[in-house]
Scaffold this active site. Sequence first.
Site, PDB file in Angstrom:
ATOM      1  N   ALA A 154      39.585  42.594  36.590  1.00 21.18           N
ATOM      2  CA  ALA A 154      39.653  41.214  37.090  1.00 21.18           C
ATOM      3  C   ALA A 154      38.638  40.314  36.403  1.00 21.18           C
ATOM      4  CB  ALA A 154      39.466  41.126  38.603  1.00 21.18           C
ATOM      5  N   GLY A 155      39.116  39.150  35.974  1.00 25.43           N
ATOM      6  CA  GLY A 155      38.256  38.138  35.383  1.00 25.43           C
ATOM      7  C   GLY A 155      38.179  38.159  33.879  1.00 25.43           C
ATOM      8  N   THR A 196      46.240  38.980  33.966  1.00 19.65           N
ATOM      9  CA  THR A 196      46.486  37.558  33.779  1.00 19.65           C
ATOM     10  C   THR A 196      46.242  37.094  32.353  1.00 19.65           C
ATOM     11  OG1 THR A 196      45.868  37.163  36.080  1.00 19.65           O
ATOM     12  CG2 THR A 196      45.905  35.256  34.632  1.00 19.65           C
ATOM     13  N   LYS A 215      45.982  52.616  42.945  1.00 19.40           N
ATOM     14  CA  LYS A 215      44.916  51.628  42.774  1.00 19.40           C
ATOM     15  C   LYS A 215      44.780  50.922  44.120  1.00 19.40           C
ATOM     16  CE  LYS A 215      43.366  47.425  40.663  1.00 19.40           C
ATOM     17  NZ  LYS A 215      43.789  46.103  40.143  1.00 19.40           N
TER      18      LYS A 215
END
Length: 268
Positions: free
Chosen positions: A195-196, A218, A108
């Site tokens: 992401a996000g 996250t 990645k």
Amino acid sequence: MVTTVSPVAADAPLVIAGRTFASRLMLGTGKYRTRDETRAALVASGTEIVTVALRRIDFDDPASRSILEDIDPDRYAILPNTAGCRTAEEAVRIARMAQAMGLGAWVKLEVIPDPRYLLPDPIGTLEAAQTLISEGFAVLPYIGADPVLARRLQEIGTATVMPLASPIGSGQGLVNRAAIEIIVEQATVPVVVDAGIGAPSDAALAMEIGADACLVNTAVALAQDPALMAEAIAEGVRAGRKAYLAGRIPRLPYAAASSPLAGVVGAN
């Protein structure tokens, strides 16, 4: 009685660089509070692809090395990532190190010179991808939601494109929805929204608009109950994929009665 198979039931599996996966959720391994929470989240998510940031592992520290020990290579495909690399040269070096460690030729690719907003460098990403592809790597590049860059990366042979929904760790959801829809429309390789994503609804929406998979870290790692959140996001991914295959109704500027008036007694 004739049994029909719905399009959802007939959905093809996710295929990346010739490898087939049943799960469309990839999980990161950063930010977890404990090793037990990491392991529990991986199991609960049903993921088959797990990312590991090699640059952030101190190989002289047994506690830091433990993340690789916690991932069963017979159960999960380990996807080394180049998180923490600020230049194309650094990213290429880390990818080569991962291969030398026996982690294979998948990577990645992340090139992020900006420490505040953590936005990927499009030029550095393209340069590193060209080098790694020429060396036989399967490159999964993390990029901004840039349709032109996504198309260029596909043209040089990346295995996926991985546009960000919103800044890393922000939990803002699909801020870049319109651009991601263009990337999906033009895609010739799997599109992984990365992401996000902050909640199952974000993952579901990403899949509803046609993404092939989601990568989440996250939102799971910092949840009060990471394993339960991992399970919930996996369900969001599955629901969104089914909705995409089923085909949602169009948005209308006016009401449309669910019970038509035609044939109703007294209706004109």
